[in-house]
Design a protein around this motif. Structure first.
Motif, PDB file in Angstrom:
ATOM      1  N   LEU A  43       0.776  -1.226   0.115  1.00 56.76           N
ATOM      2  CA  LEU A  43      -0.209  -0.158   0.111  1.00 56.76           C
ATOM      3  C   LEU A  43       0.761   1.216   0.317  1.00 56.76           C
ATOM      4  O   LEU A  43       0.535   2.250  -0.734  1.00 56.76           O
ATOM      5  CB  LEU A  43      -0.993   0.042   1.274  1.00 56.76           C
ATOM      6  CG  LEU A  43      -1.964  -0.956   1.159  1.00 56.76           C
ATOM      7  CD1 LEU A  43      -2.700  -1.062   2.701  1.00 56.76           C
ATOM      8  CD2 LEU A  43      -3.247  -0.653  -0.041  1.00 56.76           C
ATOM      9  N   ALA A  44       1.935   1.418   0.797  1.00 56.61           N
ATOM     10  CA  ALA A  44       2.701   2.365   0.834  1.00 56.61           C
ATOM     11  C   ALA A  44       3.520   2.533  -0.396  1.00 56.61           C
ATOM     12  O   ALA A  44       3.617   3.653  -1.017  1.00 56.61           O
ATOM     13  CB  ALA A  44       3.813   2.134   2.127  1.00 56.61           C
ATOM     14  N   ALA A  53       9.818  -1.997  -2.044  1.00 60.57           N
ATOM     15  CA  ALA A  53       9.187  -2.714  -0.939  1.00 60.57           C
ATOM     16  C   ALA A  53      10.133  -4.002  -0.524  1.00 60.57           C
ATOM     17  O   ALA A  53      10.784  -4.386  -1.258  1.00 60.57           O
ATOM     18  CB  ALA A  53       7.780  -3.346  -1.304  1.00 60.57           C
ATOM     19  N   GLY A  54      10.105  -3.955   0.810  1.00 64.11           N
ATOM     20  CA  GLY A  54      11.030  -5.040   1.445  1.00 64.11           C
ATOM     21  C   GLY A  54      10.277  -6.259   1.258  1.00 64.11           C
ATOM     22  O   GLY A  54       9.229  -6.461   0.990  1.00 64.11           O
ATOM     23  N   ALA A  55      10.762  -7.180   1.987  1.00 61.13           N
ATOM     24  CA  ALA A  55       9.960  -8.762   2.230  1.00 61.13           C
ATOM     25  C   ALA A  55      10.014  -9.011   3.575  1.00 61.13           C
ATOM     26  O   ALA A  55      10.833  -8.487   4.526  1.00 61.13           O
ATOM     27  CB  ALA A  55      10.757  -9.848   1.447  1.00 61.13           C
ATOM     28  N   VAL A  56       8.889  -9.662   4.049  1.00 57.06           N
ATOM     29  CA  VAL A  56       8.672  -9.962   5.124  1.00 57.06           C
ATOM     30  C   VAL A  56       9.905 -10.870   6.025  1.00 57.06           C
ATOM     31  O   VAL A  56      10.237 -10.396   7.204  1.00 57.06           O
ATOM     32  CB  VAL A  56       7.386 -10.636   5.648  1.00 57.06           C
ATOM     33  CG1 VAL A  56       7.059 -11.095   7.083  1.00 57.06           C
ATOM     34  CG2 VAL A  56       6.153 -10.059   5.278  1.00 57.06           C
ATOM     35  N   ALA A 266      -0.404  -9.323  -2.628  1.00 58.08           N
ATOM     36  CA  ALA A 266       0.205  -8.264  -2.125  1.00 58.08           C
ATOM     37  C   ALA A 266       1.810  -8.314  -2.368  1.00 58.08           C
ATOM     38  O   ALA A 266       2.371  -7.490  -2.812  1.00 58.08           O
ATOM     39  CB  ALA A 266       0.053  -8.150  -0.679  1.00 58.08           C
ATOM     40  N   LEU A 267       2.397  -9.578  -2.326  1.00 53.09           N
ATOM     41  CA  LEU A 267       3.804  -9.767  -2.642  1.00 53.09           C
ATOM     42  C   LEU A 267       4.332  -9.096  -3.985  1.00 53.09           C
ATOM     43  O   LEU A 267       5.148  -8.356  -4.213  1.00 53.09           O
ATOM     44  CB  LEU A 267       4.454 -10.976  -2.454  1.00 53.09           C
ATOM     45  CG  LEU A 267       5.807 -11.396  -2.321  1.00 53.09           C
ATOM     46  CD1 LEU A 267       6.517 -10.484  -1.116  1.00 53.09           C
ATOM     47  CD2 LEU A 267       6.233 -12.883  -2.025  1.00 53.09           C
ATOM     48  N   PRO A 268       3.514  -9.644  -5.184  1.00 52.33           N
ATOM     49  CA  PRO A 268       3.902  -9.157  -6.428  1.00 52.33           C
ATOM     50  C   PRO A 268       3.045  -7.865  -6.748  1.00 52.33           C
ATOM     51  O   PRO A 268       3.228  -7.408  -7.941  1.00 52.33           O
ATOM     52  CB  PRO A 268       3.314 -10.305  -7.397  1.00 52.33           C
ATOM     53  CG  PRO A 268       2.356 -10.781  -6.572  1.00 52.33           C
ATOM     54  CD  PRO A 268       2.465 -10.773  -5.278  1.00 52.33           C
ATOM     55  N   ASN A 269       2.612  -7.180  -5.780  1.00 56.22           N
ATOM     56  CA  ASN A 269       1.815  -6.017  -5.983  1.00 56.22           C
ATOM     57  C   ASN A 269       0.574  -6.081  -6.971  1.00 56.22           C
ATOM     58  O   ASN A 269       0.421  -5.208  -7.746  1.00 56.22           O
ATOM     59  CB  ASN A 269       2.673  -4.871  -6.189  1.00 56.22           C
ATOM     60  CG  ASN A 269       3.681  -4.759  -5.052  1.00 56.22           C
ATOM     61  OD1 ASN A 269       3.441  -4.470  -4.088  1.00 56.22           O
ATOM     62  ND2 ASN A 269       4.939  -4.844  -5.711  1.00 56.22           N
ATOM     63  N   PHE A 270      -0.233  -7.094  -6.865  1.00 53.23           N
ATOM     64  CA  PHE A 270      -1.242  -7.419  -7.869  1.00 53.23           C
ATOM     65  C   PHE A 270      -2.549  -6.671  -6.983  1.00 53.23           C
ATOM     66  O   PHE A 270      -2.816  -7.274  -6.121  1.00 53.23           O
ATOM     67  CB  PHE A 270      -1.539  -8.611  -8.192  1.00 53.23           C
ATOM     68  CG  PHE A 270      -0.632  -9.324  -9.221  1.00 53.23           C
ATOM     69  CD1 PHE A 270       0.493  -8.512  -9.851  1.00 53.23           C
ATOM     70  CD2 PHE A 270      -0.493 -10.671  -9.725  1.00 53.23           C
ATOM     71  CE1 PHE A 270       1.413  -9.024 -10.452  1.00 53.23           C
ATOM     72  CE2 PHE A 270       0.385 -11.079 -10.714  1.00 53.23           C
ATOM     73  CZ  PHE A 270       1.210 -10.037 -11.139  1.00 53.23           C
ATOM     74  N   GLY A 271      -3.222  -5.820  -7.832  1.00 57.23           N
ATOM     75  CA  GLY A 271      -4.628  -5.483  -7.083  1.00 57.23           C
ATOM     76  C   GLY A 271      -4.450  -4.737  -6.038  1.00 57.23           C
ATOM     77  O   GLY A 271      -5.458  -4.173  -5.282  1.00 57.23           O
ATOM     78  N   GLN A 274      -6.213  -1.105  -6.819  1.00 56.51           N
ATOM     79  CA  GLN A 274      -7.583  -1.177  -6.447  1.00 56.51           C
ATOM     80  C   GLN A 274      -8.093  -0.954  -5.059  1.00 56.51           C
ATOM     81  O   GLN A 274      -9.073  -0.546  -4.992  1.00 56.51           O
ATOM     82  CB  GLN A 274      -8.308  -2.466  -7.250  1.00 56.51           C
ATOM     83  CG  GLN A 274      -8.048  -2.455  -8.795  1.00 56.51           C
ATOM     84  CD  GLN A 274      -7.074  -2.911  -9.240  1.00 56.51           C
ATOM     85  OE1 GLN A 274      -5.583  -2.908  -8.368  1.00 56.51           O
ATOM     86  NE2 GLN A 274      -6.616  -3.223 -10.634  1.00 56.51           N
ATOM     87  N   LEU A 275      -7.504  -1.723  -4.352  1.00 57.08           N
ATOM     88  CA  LEU A 275      -7.687  -1.841  -2.782  1.00 57.08           C
ATOM     89  C   LEU A 275      -7.445  -0.249  -2.457  1.00 57.08           C
ATOM     90  O   LEU A 275      -8.247   0.136  -1.503  1.00 57.08           O
ATOM     91  CB  LEU A 275      -6.605  -2.619  -2.033  1.00 57.08           C
ATOM     92  CG  LEU A 275      -6.969  -2.539  -0.433  1.00 57.08           C
ATOM     93  CD1 LEU A 275      -8.611  -3.036  -0.227  1.00 57.08           C
ATOM     94  CD2 LEU A 275      -5.973  -3.528   0.094  1.00 57.08           C
TER      95      LEU A 275
END
Length: 542
Positions: A43-44, A53-56, A266-271, A274-275
């Protein structure tokens, strides 16, 4: 009051009301490993608040997630404490309160839910509704909080989308109203169809999901040819949604009766974009708050706010104590002197910051819905109200019923003062509830927690931050009930029970081994006061 002063007050109120309308303050709730911290990052990223983006579970040179700032969080790859992220997106200001996903840190999540206007319920496409998600949703239901559902991990094998919708409706009674629909089964994610206008967005993965996914609008006719059977199936499912009238209804959404549903990964930033749009267009802006006496205080009234979280030592160089406060009404200006409702004493706000994960910046002004961090807030505790002008006191934030208990003792008697200071600070922050009794004494407080991992956090922070290592002796109790002074002697004499005092509010609590022992005690002592504790607005089960 002069005409000029009245006009100025009116102008200020209109400004505050307009600024409040731009705010969207929300939290993300989910079961552990549903991808909550990853979604926060995404989201950020999509709001251009960060560039990568980092990874968990950060690997190699990739950093950990922005919202997970505590060393233990980065080491273990889990969220332990909530974090506040302020994001400017278009004409809106998004205040995202990331929360712990692990069930052992539920109490922190319950406090955060008292400070937001909307929640994103994050579901794993393969697992659907899980125990922790159900538990947190019940808190949202108790508050009539609007919930937006995001079905995550659609790029991995999972369940049928209609099956997930049916589970939401059957298990929690929330009517799902999909805003978009996936083309391709879980694990073969092709793109999303917008139900409002029928448009199709084809999604292309970026390397590692570190940057925004490439989204391409494709003509529906071309998409039908390119996607073939997957497109046909998606259209048939969308037609079925129309037949059962699964359409968005604003009134039922705001009442907490229905939930807009979006699909993505969320990980590949799909959708994710739209959220974001759904949050801006659907989530409610801050409303007029209600005080402890039931009176309404307009958002345009003079400043008021409530502390919902305490956190110490975010800045290791300064060892400070920070209070996170949700603004309920009025305009905040750095340096203004507020009144502490509990004590009537003044509270200066010279050092006030906006927090973005572990990063801080000085904030000059803020409005209803915003979260500000008050530095050097040793006089404040969770639930405290601060105000300017007419006095106001907001309802307290209820504590969650603990289920695990352990006696803490300092390993080094020479560090006893540091031990006392550390335990008191962790109690004020709400990391654990600290109980005491005349029998055990101050040198052996009982720590009460929702989950055992909270004890790991306490041990880590006592050692690292206060240089007062502790040893913990776990107690064989799993329930806590409220009692009174008249019942305390009888309760204390019972087998399988112990009476303790919680320091923060002075209440007497009875600890009991288990629910079976509790039933026997209540049967044999019908006049004994043993009241359930409230869990974030939801009564604890017997």
């Amino acid at each position: 009051m002069s005409t000029t002063a009245t006009a100025t007050d009116s102008t200020t109120s209109e400004e505050v009301t307009g600024e409040a309308a731009r705010r969207r303050t929300f939290a993300v709730i989910s079961h552990p490993d549903a991808g909550k911290s990853t979604l926060t990052e995404a989201l950020a990223l999509h709001a251009a608040a960060i560039t990568s983006a980092g990874a968990v579970h950060g690997k190699g040179e990739r950093r950990g997630v922005t919202s997970d700032w505590m060393a233990m969080e980065q080491d273990r790859g889990i969220s332990i404490t909530s974090a506040a992220l302020r994001i400017d997106y278009g004409d809106c200001v998004l205040n995202l309160l990331d929360t712990p996903g692990h069930a052992d840190f539920s109490e922190d999540t319950y406090r955060v839910l008292s400070a937001v206007d909307c929640a994103i319920m994050l579901l794993d496409s393969a697992k659907g509704l899980e125990p922790q998600t159900l538990k947190l949703f019940e808190v949202c239901r108790a508050r009539n909080m609007p919930v937006i559902t995001f079905v995550n991990k659609w790029d991995r094998p999972g369940r049928e989308p209609l099956e997930l919708l049916d589970e939401i409706e059957q298990r929690i009674g929330l009517r799902p109203t999909p805003m978009n629909w996936p083309v391709g089964i879980a694990g073969d994610f092709r793109g999303l169809i917008d139900r409002a206008d029928g448009s199709y967005t084809k999604l292309t993965r970026t390397p590692g999901g570190a940057t925004r996914a490439r989204e391409e609008r494709v003509d529906p006719e071309q998409a039908a040819q390119a996607e073939g059977a997957e497109w046909t199936q998606a259209q048939e499912e969308i037609d079925l949604l129309g037949e059962i009238e699964a359409h968005f209804d604003e009134a039922s959404f705001l009442a907490g009766e229905s939930s807009p549903v979006l699909f993505g990964a969320a990980l590949p930033n799909f959708g994710v974009s739209q959220l974001l749009e759904a949050l801006v267009n659907l989530a409610p802006a801050p409303e007029d708050p209600v005080d402890a006496d039931g009176a309404v205080r307009p958002v345009g009234a003079p400043f008021s706010g409530q502390v919902f979280k305490m956190q110490a030592n975010m800045d290791k160089a300064h060892r400070d104590r920070m209070a996170f406060l949700r603004i309920a009404s009025g305009r905040f200006e750095r340096g203004m002197v507020l009144t502490h409702a509990n004590t009537g004493k003044p509270f200066a706000t010279k050092y006030t910051q906006a927090v973005f994960g572990s990063e801080r910046s000085t904030i000059e002004t803020a409005y209803p819905g915003d979260v500000i961090a008050l530095v050097n807030a040793a006089a404040l505790s969770v639930g405290d109200t601060l105000y300017a002008g007419k006095k106001v006191h907001f309802p307290p934030i209820p504590s969650f019923a603990p289920e695990h208990f352990a006696v803490a003792r300092a390993k080094d008697a020479g560090r006893y003062k540091q031990f006392q200071r550390g335990i008191a600070q962790l109690d004020a922050e709400g990391v654990v509830q600290v109980l005491s009794s005349d029998v055990r004494g101050e040198q052996a407080p009982v720590l009460a927690a929702v989950g055992p991992l909270q004890f790991d956090v306490v041990a880590h922070r006592m050692s690292e931050e206060f240089r007062a290592p502790i040893e913990l002796t776990h107690l064989d109790y799993s329930l806590a009930r409220r009692t009174d002074a008249g019942s305390a002697p009888t309760a204390h004499a019972l087998s399988g029970a112990e009476v303790l005092t919680r320091r923060a509010d002075g209440e007497l609590l009875v600890l009991v081994h288990n629910k079976y022992r509790l039933r026997v005690i209540k049967r044999d002592n019908p006049d004994l006061v043993l009241e359930p504790l409230l869990a974030g607005g939801v009564e604890a089960e017997e």
